[in-house]
Design an enzyme around this catalytic site. Structure first.
Site, PDB file in Angstrom:
ATOM      1  N   LYS A  47     -36.786  -2.561  -1.977  1.00 34.64           N
ATOM      2  CA  LYS A  47     -36.015  -2.912  -3.055  1.00 34.64           C
ATOM      3  C   LYS A  47     -36.601  -4.205  -3.816  1.00 34.64           C
ATOM      4  O   LYS A  47     -37.722  -4.477  -3.226  1.00 34.64           O
ATOM      5  CB  LYS A  47     -34.599  -3.239  -2.561  1.00 34.64           C
ATOM      6  CG  LYS A  47     -33.840  -1.937  -2.202  1.00 34.64           C
ATOM      7  CD  LYS A  47     -32.457  -2.501  -1.279  1.00 34.64           C
ATOM      8  CE  LYS A  47     -31.290  -1.800  -1.453  1.00 34.64           C
ATOM      9  NZ  LYS A  47     -29.925  -2.350  -0.783  1.00 34.64           N
TER      10      LYS A  47
ATOM     11  N   TYR B  88     -26.604   5.422  -6.392  1.00 37.82           N
ATOM     12  CA  TYR B  88     -25.508   4.666  -5.647  1.00 37.82           C
ATOM     13  C   TYR B  88     -24.038   5.153  -6.127  1.00 37.82           C
ATOM     14  O   TYR B  88     -22.903   4.443  -5.980  1.00 37.82           O
ATOM     15  CB  TYR B  88     -25.619   3.129  -5.982  1.00 37.82           C
ATOM     16  CG  TYR B  88     -26.510   2.285  -5.089  1.00 37.82           C
ATOM     17  CD1 TYR B  88     -26.606   2.452  -3.730  1.00 37.82           C
ATOM     18  CD2 TYR B  88     -27.788   1.650  -5.836  1.00 37.82           C
ATOM     19  CE1 TYR B  88     -27.455   1.694  -3.057  1.00 37.82           C
ATOM     20  CE2 TYR B  88     -28.615   1.197  -5.198  1.00 37.82           C
ATOM     21  CZ  TYR B  88     -28.658   1.180  -3.719  1.00 37.82           C
ATOM     22  OH  TYR B  88     -29.440   0.590  -2.904  1.00 37.82           O
TER      23      TYR B  88
ATOM     24  N   PHE C 226     -19.167  -4.853  -6.656  1.00 40.39           N
ATOM     25  CA  PHE C 226     -20.477  -5.431  -6.830  1.00 40.39           C
ATOM     26  C   PHE C 226     -21.378  -4.240  -7.322  1.00 40.39           C
ATOM     27  O   PHE C 226     -22.703  -4.426  -7.501  1.00 40.39           O
ATOM     28  CB  PHE C 226     -21.106  -5.513  -5.224  1.00 40.39           C
ATOM     29  CG  PHE C 226     -21.075  -4.384  -4.300  1.00 40.39           C
ATOM     30  CD1 PHE C 226     -22.008  -3.481  -4.447  1.00 40.39           C
ATOM     31  CD2 PHE C 226     -20.295  -4.330  -3.534  1.00 40.39           C
ATOM     32  CE1 PHE C 226     -22.132  -2.342  -3.526  1.00 40.39           C
ATOM     33  CE2 PHE C 226     -20.188  -3.123  -2.540  1.00 40.39           C
ATOM     34  CZ  PHE C 226     -20.902  -2.191  -2.483  1.00 40.39           C
TER      35      PHE C 226
ATOM     36  N   ARG D 144     -34.022  -6.257   7.838  1.00 41.37           N
ATOM     37  CA  ARG D 144     -33.168  -6.954   7.097  1.00 41.37           C
ATOM     38  C   ARG D 144     -33.161  -8.369   7.746  1.00 41.37           C
ATOM     39  O   ARG D 144     -32.850  -9.373   6.758  1.00 41.37           O
ATOM     40  CB  ARG D 144     -31.813  -6.284   6.828  1.00 41.37           C
ATOM     41  CG  ARG D 144     -32.027  -5.234   5.622  1.00 41.37           C
ATOM     42  CD  ARG D 144     -30.759  -4.227   5.740  1.00 41.37           C
ATOM     43  NE  ARG D 144     -30.786  -3.462   4.562  1.00 41.37           N
ATOM     44  CZ  ARG D 144     -29.896  -2.351   4.556  1.00 41.37           C
ATOM     45  NH1 ARG D 144     -28.988  -2.095   5.592  1.00 41.37           N
ATOM     46  NH2 ARG D 144     -29.861  -1.730   3.186  1.00 41.37           N
TER      47      ARG D 144
ATOM     48  N   ASN E 146     -31.302  -7.296   0.250  1.00 40.68           N
ATOM     49  CA  ASN E 146     -31.597  -6.993   1.610  1.00 40.68           C
ATOM     50  C   ASN E 146     -32.864  -5.845   1.807  1.00 40.68           C
ATOM     51  O   ASN E 146     -32.945  -5.415   2.800  1.00 40.68           O
ATOM     52  CB  ASN E 146     -30.175  -6.362   2.280  1.00 40.68           C
ATOM     53  CG  ASN E 146     -29.818  -5.332   1.453  1.00 40.68           C
ATOM     54  OD1 ASN E 146     -30.293  -4.489   0.639  1.00 40.68           O
ATOM     55  ND2 ASN E 146     -28.657  -4.561   1.856  1.00 40.68           N
TER      56      ASN E 146
ATOM     57  N   HIS F  46     -33.573   0.319   1.468  1.00 45.63           N
ATOM     58  CA  HIS F  46     -32.626   1.072   1.592  1.00 45.63           C
ATOM     59  C   HIS F  46     -33.036   2.313   2.443  1.00 45.63           C
ATOM     60  O   HIS F  46     -34.241   2.770   2.490  1.00 45.63           O
ATOM     61  CB  HIS F  46     -32.524   1.745   0.215  1.00 45.63           C
ATOM     62  CG  HIS F  46     -31.504   3.129   0.012  1.00 45.63           C
ATOM     63  ND1 HIS F  46     -30.330   3.023  -0.074  1.00 45.63           N
ATOM     64  CD2 HIS F  46     -32.056   4.362   0.355  1.00 45.63           C
ATOM     65  CE1 HIS F  46     -29.879   4.320   0.083  1.00 45.63           C
ATOM     66  NE2 HIS F  46     -30.958   5.180   0.218  1.00 45.63           N
TER      67      HIS F  46
ATOM     68  N   GLU G 208     -30.432  12.359  -2.142  1.00 48.68           N
ATOM     69  CA  GLU G 208     -31.435  11.127  -2.344  1.00 48.68           C
ATOM     70  C   GLU G 208     -32.679  11.761  -2.680  1.00 48.68           C
ATOM     71  O   GLU G 208     -33.430  11.327  -3.807  1.00 48.68           O
ATOM     72  CB  GLU G 208     -31.106   9.977  -1.745  1.00 48.68           C
ATOM     73  CG  GLU G 208     -29.681   9.504  -1.466  1.00 48.68           C
ATOM     74  CD  GLU G 208     -29.682   8.367  -0.368  1.00 48.68           C
ATOM     75  OE1 GLU G 208     -28.713   7.715  -0.261  1.00 48.68           O
ATOM     76  OE2 GLU G 208     -30.840   8.039   0.400  1.00 48.68           O
TER      77      GLU G 208
END
Ligand code: IDP
Ligand code: MG
Length: 360
Positions: free
Chosen positions: A229, A269, A277, A322, A332, A335, A346
Site C-alpha cells: 500500500k 474495496y 472510512f 503490520r 497499514n 493488503h 481481486e
C-alpha cells in the site's frame, strides 16, 4: 497432442508428398520414416541435396506448411476414443490441460479444426517451457496452472519420453500404443492399445492409489492478491514486504507496479462502500503507484493473512508485517485477500490471464 489426440505424422507426410510431387520428386513413406522428427530445413536439405537455391528452399518450406494447414483444416480426424473421453472426463468434473511441445500455432490449428478447445482449461505449448520431455516441466506447469497437486493428475501419453516426464512429475500415466509398442511404454501405470479402453472409472481408480502417499499434502494450493500500500511504497518497503511472504515459502506468480484509479479502488474495496472510512480509503490507495503481487502456495490465503497481522497495526501480533511496518489503521502497509472467492475476484481486477505464470 500428437499421437494421443491426433496422428499428425500422417498429415505431415502427405503435405511433404504433395509438395515434392509438384517439383517432380517422389517422396515415399519410407523416406518419411527416415526424416520424421527432423526440422523442416534439415528434411529439405536431405531430399534436395546440396544443389538448390535459397529461393527454392523457401518456396518448398512454405508450400509444405500451406499444404499441411490445408490438409489439417479439411481432413483432420481425432484418434479413436478421444472425443468420448474428453467429453466424459469433463462431465465427471475433472480439469483438463493439453501439454504439447508442438508450436502453439499448430496446437491452435489442430484443436480448432477438431472443435475440442473448450475441453482444455490450460494449454501448454513448446513456448511455455525451457525443458522438453522427458523433463516433467510441462506437466508440472499444467498442474500448477490448474491449481491441482501433481498426485491428483493422470497423464495420457504415447511417447517413451512422455511417460518418463509423467513419472518424474509423480503423476499417474496411461500410455496408448499409437506410436510405440507396449514393451517400450512399460513404465506407465497402464498401457492401452486405444483410448476407447479408457474411461472415468479407470482414471478415478488410478488416482485413489495416490490418496495415501506420504508426500501428498492436504492443503489446497491457492492464489492470493497482495498489495503493497502507498504508506509502505513511500517508505521503500516493497522489497521487505515481498520478502516476508517469500520467506514463508510463497511463490510470486504475478507482479506489477500500478497506479490505481478511483474506479478500480472502488471495485477493489466494494464491500466497504458506505462505511465512514470508504472515501478516505479510496483517496489513500490511489495516492501513489503500488505493487500488486499474486502469491501462490499451499493455504496461501490464510498464511498471508497471518503474516500480515490484524488490520490495526496497534493490535497486530509482534513479528507480523503490520505490527512491524504499519503506521495506523488506514496506513497499514499491506493488503491480502480474505477468502478464495475474493482472491479470485481481486486477481481478475488487477491481472490478465497471460500475466500470471507458473512453475519456473
Ligand atoms: P483488511 O485489510 O485487514 O482486510 P478491511 O476491514 O478489509 O481490512 O479494510 C480494508 C482497509 O480499509 C484496511 O486495510 C485499512 O487500510 C482500511 N480501514 C479499515 N478500517 C478502517 C478504519 O476504521 N479507519 C480507516 N481505515 C480503515
Ligand atoms: Mg479486507
Amino acid at each position: 497432442m500428437d499421437g494421443v489426440i491426433v496422428d499428425s505424422a500422417l498429415y505431415h507426410m502427405r503435405s511433404w508428398q504433395e509438395t515434392y510431387r509438384s517439383t517432380g520428386i517422389t517422396f515415399t513413406e519410407q523416406d518419411f520414416k527416415h526424416v520424421f522428427g527432423m526440422r523442416n530445413d534439415e528434411i529439405i536439405r536431405l531430399v534436395l541435396g546440396k544443389d538448390f537455391t535459397d529461393e527454392k528452399f523457401k518456396a518448398i518450406a512454405q508450400a509444405k506448411e500451406v499444404a499441411f494447414r490445408q490438409l489439417i483444416r479439411s481432413y483432420v480426424k481425432p484418434l479413436p476414443g478421444v472425443i468420448k473421453l474428453l467429453d466424459t472426463v469433463d462431465a465427471a468434473g475433472f480439469l483438463q490441460a493439453l501439454v504439447s511441445s508442438t508450436p502453439v500455432e499448430n496446437i491452435d490449428l489442430i484443436i480448432d479444426s477438431l472443435g475440442v478447445r473448450r475441453h482444455f482449461r490450460e494449454i501448454i505449448s513448446g513456448y511455455d517451457v525451457t525443458e522438453g520431455k522427458p523433463s516433467p516441466q510441462g506437466y508440472l506447469l499444467a498442474a500448477h496452472r490448474l491449481g491441482v497437486h501433481p498426485a491428483d493428475c493422470v497423464v495420457i501419453e504415447d511417447a517413451v519420453a512422455g511417460v518418463e516426464a509423467a513419472r518424474g512429475g509423480r503423476m499417474k500415466c496411461i500410455a496408448v500404443t499409437n506410436t510405440h509398442p507396449a514393451e517400450r511404454l512399460a513404465a506407465a501405470d497402464m498401457v492401452v492399445s486405444s483410448l476407447e479402453m479408457v474411461n472415468v472409472g479407470i482414471i478415478e481408480r488410478l488416482l485413489t492409489q495416490n490418496s495415501g502417499l506420504a508426500e501428498r499434502s492436504h492443503m489446497p494450493i491457492e492464489k492470493s492478491l497482495v498489495l503493497v500500500k502507498p504508506d509502505a511504497m513511500k517508505r521503500r518497503l516493497a522489497g521487505a514486504i515481498i520478502n516476508r511472504f517469500e520467506q514463508r515459502g510463497l511463490t510470486v506468480v504475478g507482479m506489477k507496479l500500478i497506479h490505481m484509479d478511483a474506479t478500480l479502488a472502488r471495485r477493489h474495496y466494494a464491500v466497504h462502500e458506505g462505511k465512514p472510512f470508504f472515501d478516505g480509503l479510496v483517496k489513500y490507495i490511489t495516492s501513489t503507484p503500488i505493487v500488486a503481487i499474486i502469491f501462490e502456495g499451499e493455504n496461501a490465503i490464510e498464511l498471508i493473512r497471518r503474516t500480515m497481522g490484524a488490520t490495526d497495526p496497534a493490535k497486530a501480533e509482534k513479528g507480523t508485517i503490520r505490527a512491524d511496518f504499519g503506521v495506523d489503521i488506514q496506513n497499514n502497509a499491506v493488503h491480502g485477500s480474505d477468502s478464495p472467492e475474493n482472491a479470485a475476484k481481486e486477481i481478475a481486477l488487477f491481472f490478465k490471464k497471460g500475466e500470471i505464470y507458473g512453475v519456473y
